[in-house]
Scaffold this motif. Sequence first.
Motif, PDB file in Angstrom:
ATOM      1  N   ARG A  19      26.638  44.686  50.272  1.00 62.06           N
ATOM      2  CA  ARG A  19      26.863  43.755  49.161  1.00 62.06           C
ATOM      3  C   ARG A  19      26.623  44.467  47.827  1.00 62.06           C
ATOM      4  O   ARG A  19      27.426  44.329  46.895  1.00 62.06           O
ATOM      5  CB  ARG A  19      25.937  42.546  49.296  1.00 62.06           C
ATOM      6  N   ARG A  20      25.541  45.204  47.731  1.00 64.14           N
ATOM      7  CA  ARG A  20      25.243  45.916  46.495  1.00 64.14           C
ATOM      8  C   ARG A  20      26.299  46.973  46.195  1.00 64.14           C
ATOM      9  O   ARG A  20      26.657  47.206  45.031  1.00 64.14           O
ATOM     10  CB  ARG A  20      23.852  46.539  46.566  1.00 64.14           C
ATOM     11  N   ARG A  21      26.803  47.628  47.241  1.00 66.35           N
ATOM     12  CA  ARG A  21      27.879  48.590  47.022  1.00 66.35           C
ATOM     13  C   ARG A  21      29.110  47.886  46.459  1.00 66.35           C
ATOM     14  O   ARG A  21      29.729  48.360  45.505  1.00 66.35           O
ATOM     15  CB  ARG A  21      28.229  49.317  48.319  1.00 66.35           C
ATOM     16  N   TRP A  22      29.468  46.761  47.067  1.00 64.30           N
ATOM     17  CA  TRP A  22      30.628  45.995  46.597  1.00 64.30           C
ATOM     18  C   TRP A  22      30.468  45.621  45.123  1.00 64.30           C
ATOM     19  O   TRP A  22      31.387  45.791  44.321  1.00 64.30           O
ATOM     20  CB  TRP A  22      30.788  44.758  47.465  1.00 64.30           C
ATOM     21  N   LEU A  23      29.289  45.118  44.745  1.00 67.86           N
ATOM     22  CA  LEU A  23      29.054  44.689  43.373  1.00 67.86           C
ATOM     23  C   LEU A  23      29.069  45.861  42.403  1.00 67.86           C
ATOM     24  O   LEU A  23      29.262  45.668  41.202  1.00 67.86           O
ATOM     25  CB  LEU A  23      27.724  43.935  43.279  1.00 67.86           C
ATOM     26  N   GLY A  24      28.864  47.085  42.904  1.00 75.21           N
ATOM     27  CA  GLY A  24      28.926  48.256  42.043  1.00 75.21           C
ATOM     28  C   GLY A  24      30.328  48.657  41.655  1.00 75.21           C
ATOM     29  O   GLY A  24      30.525  49.402  40.686  1.00 75.21           O
ATOM     30  N   ASP A  48      44.385  38.771  44.502  1.00 71.29           N
ATOM     31  CA  ASP A  48      44.487  37.389  44.036  1.00 71.29           C
ATOM     32  C   ASP A  48      43.103  36.787  43.817  1.00 71.29           C
ATOM     33  O   ASP A  48      42.869  36.064  42.835  1.00 71.29           O
ATOM     34  CB  ASP A  48      45.266  36.543  45.050  1.00 71.29           C
ATOM     35  N   ALA A  49      42.189  37.071  44.727  1.00 74.09           N
ATOM     36  CA  ALA A  49      40.826  36.540  44.589  1.00 74.09           C
ATOM     37  C   ALA A  49      40.133  37.120  43.369  1.00 74.09           C
ATOM     38  O   ALA A  49      39.453  36.407  42.611  1.00 74.09           O
ATOM     39  CB  ALA A  49      40.024  36.842  45.853  1.00 74.09           C
ATOM     40  N   LEU A  50      40.301  38.421  43.136  1.00 79.07           N
ATOM     41  CA  LEU A  50      39.642  39.070  42.003  1.00 79.07           C
ATOM     42  C   LEU A  50      40.182  38.568  40.667  1.00 79.07           C
ATOM     43  O   LEU A  50      39.480  38.611  39.649  1.00 79.07           O
ATOM     44  CB  LEU A  50      39.818  40.584  42.091  1.00 79.07           C
ATOM     45  N   ALA A  51      41.426  38.100  40.679  1.00 73.84           N
ATOM     46  CA  ALA A  51      42.015  37.588  39.443  1.00 73.84           C
ATOM     47  C   ALA A  51      41.401  36.258  39.023  1.00 73.84           C
ATOM     48  O   ALA A  51      41.492  35.863  37.853  1.00 73.84           O
ATOM     49  CB  ALA A  51      43.523  37.433  39.620  1.00 73.84           C
ATOM     50  N   MET A  52      40.749  35.563  39.963  1.00 77.94           N
ATOM     51  CA  MET A  52      40.244  34.216  39.679  1.00 77.94           C
ATOM     52  C   MET A  52      38.727  34.101  39.762  1.00 77.94           C
ATOM     53  O   MET A  52      38.147  33.158  39.224  1.00 77.94           O
ATOM     54  CB  MET A  52      40.863  33.215  40.659  1.00 77.94           C
ATOM     55  N   ARG A  53      38.066  35.058  40.437  1.00 77.81           N
ATOM     56  CA  ARG A  53      36.639  34.903  40.703  1.00 77.81           C
ATOM     57  C   ARG A  53      35.880  36.173  40.349  1.00 77.81           C
ATOM     58  O   ARG A  53      36.455  37.249  40.231  1.00 77.81           O
ATOM     59  CB  ARG A  53      36.408  34.579  42.186  1.00 77.81           C
ATOM     60  N   SER A  54      34.568  36.025  40.220  1.00 78.49           N
ATOM     61  CA  SER A  54      33.703  37.179  39.969  1.00 78.49           C
ATOM     62  C   SER A  54      33.551  37.991  41.252  1.00 78.49           C
ATOM     63  O   SER A  54      33.859  37.518  42.351  1.00 78.49           O
ATOM     64  CB  SER A  54      32.328  36.711  39.495  1.00 78.49           C
ATOM     65  N   MET A  55      33.039  39.197  41.101  1.00 77.84           N
ATOM     66  CA  MET A  55      32.801  40.037  42.272  1.00 77.84           C
ATOM     67  C   MET A  55      31.837  39.364  43.240  1.00 77.84           C
ATOM     68  O   MET A  55      32.012  39.419  44.458  1.00 77.84           O
ATOM     69  CB  MET A  55      32.262  41.406  41.831  1.00 77.84           C
TER      70      MET A  55
END
Length: 294
Positions: A196-201, A159-166
Motif C-alpha cells: 500500500r505504501r509503495r502504491w501511494l508513493g 479511469d479510476a485515477l481520473a476520478m479518485r485519489s491514490m
Amino acid sequence: MTRQATFTPPPCARAYPLRTTRGEFAVVDSSPKPGSQVEGVALMLPGFTGSKEDFRLLHEPLAERGYRVVAVDGRGQHESDGPVDDESAYAQRELARDVLAQAEALGGPVHLVGHSLGGQIARAAVLLDHSPFLSLTLVSSGPAEISVSQQQRVKLLRDALAMRSMEEVWEAIQAMGPPEEVGGPARGLGDAEQLRRRWLGHSPAQLLATGRQLCTEPDRVDELAAVPLPFHVLSGAHDDTWPVAVLDDMAVRLDAHRTVVEGAEHSPGIDQPLPTAHALADFWDRLPRDTRPT
C-alpha cells in the motif's frame, strides 16, 4: 529523498539516492563481497506500478556471481520524486534520458535490464545512445503494445485515477479482488501495508502517462536490431501481458539470446529468482571479454 523507507534492503545491499544530472533517483545497490572481483554492473528498471524492490531476490545470487546490481525507482515511481499532475514529465523520451543519466552516474558501461514497462524504457534509452551499455536484457517486455486484456485492465486503472485519489483507488482495488486482476498494481514482494505504501508513493501522472505508453507503444524491434549490442530476451513460461510466442519471435528478430524460466509468469525475478539470476549471469559471463569491465 526524506521519505520513510518502505522495505528493508537485502543484507548485501544498501538503499540511497543516486545523484545524477537529471536529479536524484532512489536505488538499492548491492555488490559482491569485499575483495571479490566485480564482473560487471547491472542497472535494473522495474515495470508498471512496480519498484526497485521487485528485484530484491536477485541481489544476493548475482552478488555471488560477481555482479553489482543497482535497482532503481524511475521518476515518479515509489521513492523517486516526480510531478504529481504533469504527464509530460513522463514522456518515454524523458524517462529514457533519465536512464542514460543513471548509467553515467554509475560510471558505466553497465548491463541494462528492464522488466515489462522498464524494458520499453530501456529500449528507448538504448535507441537514444547505446554507448553507456554493455548489453540489454528485456524481461517479460514485448515488441509493441500490451495484450488487449491487459489494455482493458490499464484502462480501468486510468479511469479510476481520473476520478479518485491514490488512497481511494487502492481501497477500491482491494475491495474488488486480486489487484492484478482488476486493473490494479501487479503482485509484488512485501506485506499488504508495504505494498500500500509503495502504491501511494507513485505519482498519478506517472501511472497515467506510462499506462498510455503501454497501450500505444509501436514496434521498434527492427530499429533496435540495428544497434550493436548483445541482446537477451528473458520471460516466464506463461505471460498474459505479451504472449510467450510473441517474445520468442522478438528474440529471433533481435538475434537475441533467449531464456524461458519454467514455473514463472510475468515476473520471473519474483516467481523463480534463482533460475532468473543464473540466466542473467550466464548471459553476461558469455560476453566477449573486451566488452566487459577490467
